[in-house]
Design a protein around this motif. Structure first.
Motif, PDB file in Angstrom:
ATOM      1  N   SER A  65       0.823  -1.211   0.000  1.00  0.00           N
ATOM      2  CA  SER A  65       0.000   0.000   0.000  1.00  0.00           C
ATOM      3  C   SER A  65       0.857   1.261   0.000  1.00  0.00           C
ATOM      4  O   SER A  65       0.452   2.293  -0.530  1.00  0.00           O
ATOM      5  CB  SER A  65      -0.952   0.013   1.195  1.00  0.00           C
ATOM      6  N   ALA A  66       2.041   1.189   0.577  1.00  0.00           N
ATOM      7  CA  ALA A  66       2.931   2.354   0.646  1.00  0.00           C
ATOM      8  C   ALA A  66       4.104   2.240  -0.323  1.00  0.00           C
ATOM      9  O   ALA A  66       4.921   3.147  -0.417  1.00  0.00           O
ATOM     10  CB  ALA A  66       3.460   2.530   2.065  1.00  0.00           C
ATOM     11  N   ASP A  67       4.220   1.101  -0.998  1.00  0.00           N
ATOM     12  CA  ASP A  67       5.305   0.836  -1.941  1.00  0.00           C
ATOM     13  C   ASP A  67       6.684   0.987  -1.297  1.00  0.00           C
ATOM     14  O   ASP A  67       7.572   1.654  -1.822  1.00  0.00           O
ATOM     15  CB  ASP A  67       5.185   1.715  -3.190  1.00  0.00           C
ATOM     16  N   ILE A  68       6.828   0.373  -0.120  1.00  0.00           N
ATOM     17  CA  ILE A  68       8.126   0.339   0.556  1.00  0.00           C
ATOM     18  C   ILE A  68       8.382  -1.081   1.031  1.00  0.00           C
ATOM     19  O   ILE A  68       7.457  -1.882   1.166  1.00  0.00           O
ATOM     20  CB  ILE A  68       8.220   1.326   1.738  1.00  0.00           C
ATOM     21  N   GLY A  69       9.632  -1.399   1.290  1.00  0.00           N
ATOM     22  CA  GLY A  69       9.974  -2.721   1.781  1.00  0.00           C
ATOM     23  C   GLY A  69      11.409  -2.783   2.226  1.00  0.00           C
ATOM     24  O   GLY A  69      12.149  -1.795   2.152  1.00  0.00           O
ATOM     25  N   GLY A  70      11.800  -3.940   2.706  1.00  0.00           N
ATOM     26  CA  GLY A  70      13.156  -4.123   3.178  1.00  0.00           C
ATOM     27  C   GLY A  70      13.550  -5.575   3.165  1.00  0.00           C
ATOM     28  O   GLY A  70      12.733  -6.463   2.918  1.00  0.00           O
ATOM     29  N   ALA A  71      14.803  -5.819   3.459  1.00  0.00           N
ATOM     30  CA  ALA A  71      15.380  -7.151   3.331  1.00  0.00           C
ATOM     31  C   ALA A  71      15.538  -7.898   4.646  1.00  0.00           C
ATOM     32  O   ALA A  71      15.969  -9.045   4.643  1.00  0.00           O
ATOM     33  CB  ALA A  71      16.745  -7.045   2.648  1.00  0.00           C
ATOM     34  N   ASP A  72      15.195  -7.268   5.782  1.00  0.00           N
ATOM     35  CA  ASP A  72      15.462  -7.921   7.054  1.00  0.00           C
ATOM     36  C   ASP A  72      14.592  -7.342   8.169  1.00  0.00           C
ATOM     37  O   ASP A  72      13.952  -6.304   7.994  1.00  0.00           O
ATOM     38  CB  ASP A  72      16.938  -7.800   7.408  1.00  0.00           C
ATOM     39  N   PRO A  73      14.578  -8.013   9.333  1.00  0.00           N
ATOM     40  CA  PRO A  73      13.771  -7.531  10.458  1.00  0.00           C
ATOM     41  C   PRO A  73      14.186  -6.144  10.965  1.00  0.00           C
ATOM     42  O   PRO A  73      13.329  -5.356  11.379  1.00  0.00           O
ATOM     43  CB  PRO A  73      13.987  -8.590  11.538  1.00  0.00           C
ATOM     44  N   VAL A  74      15.472  -5.827  10.929  1.00  0.00           N
ATOM     45  CA  VAL A  74      15.912  -4.503  11.389  1.00  0.00           C
ATOM     46  C   VAL A  74      15.261  -3.413  10.543  1.00  0.00           C
ATOM     47  O   VAL A  74      14.764  -2.419  11.077  1.00  0.00           O
ATOM     48  CB  VAL A  74      17.453  -4.371  11.371  1.00  0.00           C
ATOM     49  N   SER A  75      15.227  -3.586   9.232  1.00  0.00           N
ATOM     50  CA  SER A  75      14.629  -2.557   8.381  1.00  0.00           C
ATOM     51  C   SER A  75      13.125  -2.443   8.627  1.00  0.00           C
ATOM     52  O   SER A  75      12.561  -1.349   8.542  1.00  0.00           O
ATOM     53  CB  SER A  75      14.930  -2.820   6.901  1.00  0.00           C
ATOM     54  N   ALA A  92      12.764  -0.430  11.810  1.00  0.00           N
ATOM     55  CA  ALA A  92      13.110   0.963  11.513  1.00  0.00           C
ATOM     56  C   ALA A  92      11.940   1.679  10.836  1.00  0.00           C
ATOM     57  O   ALA A  92      11.605   2.806  11.196  1.00  0.00           O
ATOM     58  CB  ALA A  92      14.354   1.033  10.630  1.00  0.00           C
ATOM     59  N   ALA A  93      11.319   1.009   9.876  1.00  0.00           N
ATOM     60  CA  ALA A  93      10.186   1.631   9.174  1.00  0.00           C
ATOM     61  C   ALA A  93       8.980   1.780  10.096  1.00  0.00           C
ATOM     62  O   ALA A  93       8.328   2.827  10.111  1.00  0.00           O
ATOM     63  CB  ALA A  93       9.823   0.799   7.951  1.00  0.00           C
ATOM     64  N   LYS A  94       8.686   0.757  10.873  1.00  0.00           N
ATOM     65  CA  LYS A  94       7.524   0.822  11.763  1.00  0.00           C
ATOM     66  C   LYS A  94       7.685   1.893  12.822  1.00  0.00           C
ATOM     67  O   LYS A  94       6.774   2.659  13.087  1.00  0.00           O
ATOM     68  CB  LYS A  94       7.272  -0.517  12.439  1.00  0.00           C
ATOM     69  N   GLU A  95       8.851   1.942  13.434  1.00  0.00           N
ATOM     70  CA  GLU A  95       9.089   2.868  14.542  1.00  0.00           C
ATOM     71  C   GLU A  95       9.570   4.246  14.072  1.00  0.00           C
ATOM     72  O   GLU A  95       9.739   5.146  14.890  1.00  0.00           O
ATOM     73  CB  GLU A  95      10.094   2.267  15.521  1.00  0.00           C
ATOM     74  N   ARG A  96       9.842   4.355  12.766  1.00  0.00           N
ATOM     75  CA  ARG A  96      10.333   5.614  12.174  1.00  0.00           C
ATOM     76  C   ARG A  96      11.628   6.079  12.845  1.00  0.00           C
ATOM     77  O   ARG A  96      11.752   7.216  13.286  1.00  0.00           O
ATOM     78  CB  ARG A  96       9.261   6.699  12.225  1.00  0.00           C
ATOM     79  N   GLU A 128      19.275   2.539  15.345  1.00  0.00           N
ATOM     80  CA  GLU A 128      18.386   2.544  16.507  1.00  0.00           C
ATOM     81  C   GLU A 128      17.457   1.330  16.480  1.00  0.00           C
ATOM     82  O   GLU A 128      17.178   0.732  17.513  1.00  0.00           O
ATOM     83  CB  GLU A 128      17.576   3.833  16.577  1.00  0.00           C
ATOM     84  N   ALA A 129      16.984   0.941  15.305  1.00  0.00           N
ATOM     85  CA  ALA A 129      16.135  -0.247  15.195  1.00  0.00           C
ATOM     86  C   ALA A 129      16.892  -1.497  15.627  1.00  0.00           C
ATOM     87  O   ALA A 129      16.334  -2.357  16.318  1.00  0.00           O
ATOM     88  CB  ALA A 129      15.628  -0.395  13.769  1.00  0.00           C
ATOM     89  N   ALA A 130      18.151  -1.622  15.232  1.00  0.00           N
ATOM     90  CA  ALA A 130      18.963  -2.773  15.648  1.00  0.00           C
ATOM     91  C   ALA A 130      19.142  -2.778  17.160  1.00  0.00           C
ATOM     92  O   ALA A 130      19.081  -3.832  17.800  1.00  0.00           O
ATOM     93  CB  ALA A 130      20.315  -2.757  14.944  1.00  0.00           C
ATOM     94  N   ARG A 131      19.343  -1.615  17.735  1.00  0.00           N
ATOM     95  CA  ARG A 131      19.473  -1.538  19.200  1.00  0.00           C
ATOM     96  C   ARG A 131      18.164  -1.909  19.885  1.00  0.00           C
ATOM     97  O   ARG A 131      18.158  -2.621  20.892  1.00  0.00           O
ATOM     98  CB  ARG A 131      19.938  -0.150  19.613  1.00  0.00           C
ATOM     99  N   LEU A 132      17.033  -1.419  19.351  1.00  0.00           N
ATOM    100  CA  LEU A 132      15.725  -1.764  19.917  1.00  0.00           C
ATOM    101  C   LEU A 132      15.497  -3.276  19.871  1.00  0.00           C
ATOM    102  O   LEU A 132      15.098  -3.884  20.865  1.00  0.00           O
ATOM    103  CB  LEU A 132      14.606  -1.066  19.144  1.00  0.00           C
TER     104      LEU A 132
END
Length: 100
Positions: A64-74, A77-81, A86-90
């Motif tokens: 729906s937003a035409d975005i994506g990533g290759a791993d859980p960290v990404s 990062a996208a969900k938490e903005r 910082e996403a890897a640390r979270l």
């Protein structure tokens, strides 16, 4: 002030893949499993089927937003903005993984 320790994306992503069903349930309580994928409406966690995450690889796409990533960290990062670091640390804290 000491600088923060470097982040091992490989270590955090490997741990996240091993716990992916639990992580996705925590991030997106309204989501569900469809075969080899987790589905939810979008990064906000709305009901639907536009955001898909592969349980095997951790790659994801929000059609729906035409975005994506290759791993859980990404995904985090996208969900938490937040940044990838910082996403890897979270995720590292969530999983009890030493990310450095």
């Amino acid at each position: 002030m000491p600088s923060p320790r470097p982040v091992s994306f490989d270590r955090v992503n490997a741990a996240a893949l091993a716990a992916l069903p639990a992580i996705l349930a925590r991030l997106f309580p309204a989501g569900k499993r469809e075969g080899a994928e987790f589905v939810i409406g979008n990064l906000n966690g709305d009901p639907g089927r536009s955001l898909r995450v592969s349980y095997r690889k951790g790659c994801w796409r929000d059609f729906s937003a035409d975005i994506g990533g290759a791993d859980p960290v990404s995904l985090v990062a996208a969900k938490e903005r937040v940044s990838q670091i910082e996403a890897a640390r979270l995720l590292g804290r969530m999983l009890g993984v030493d990310h450095g």
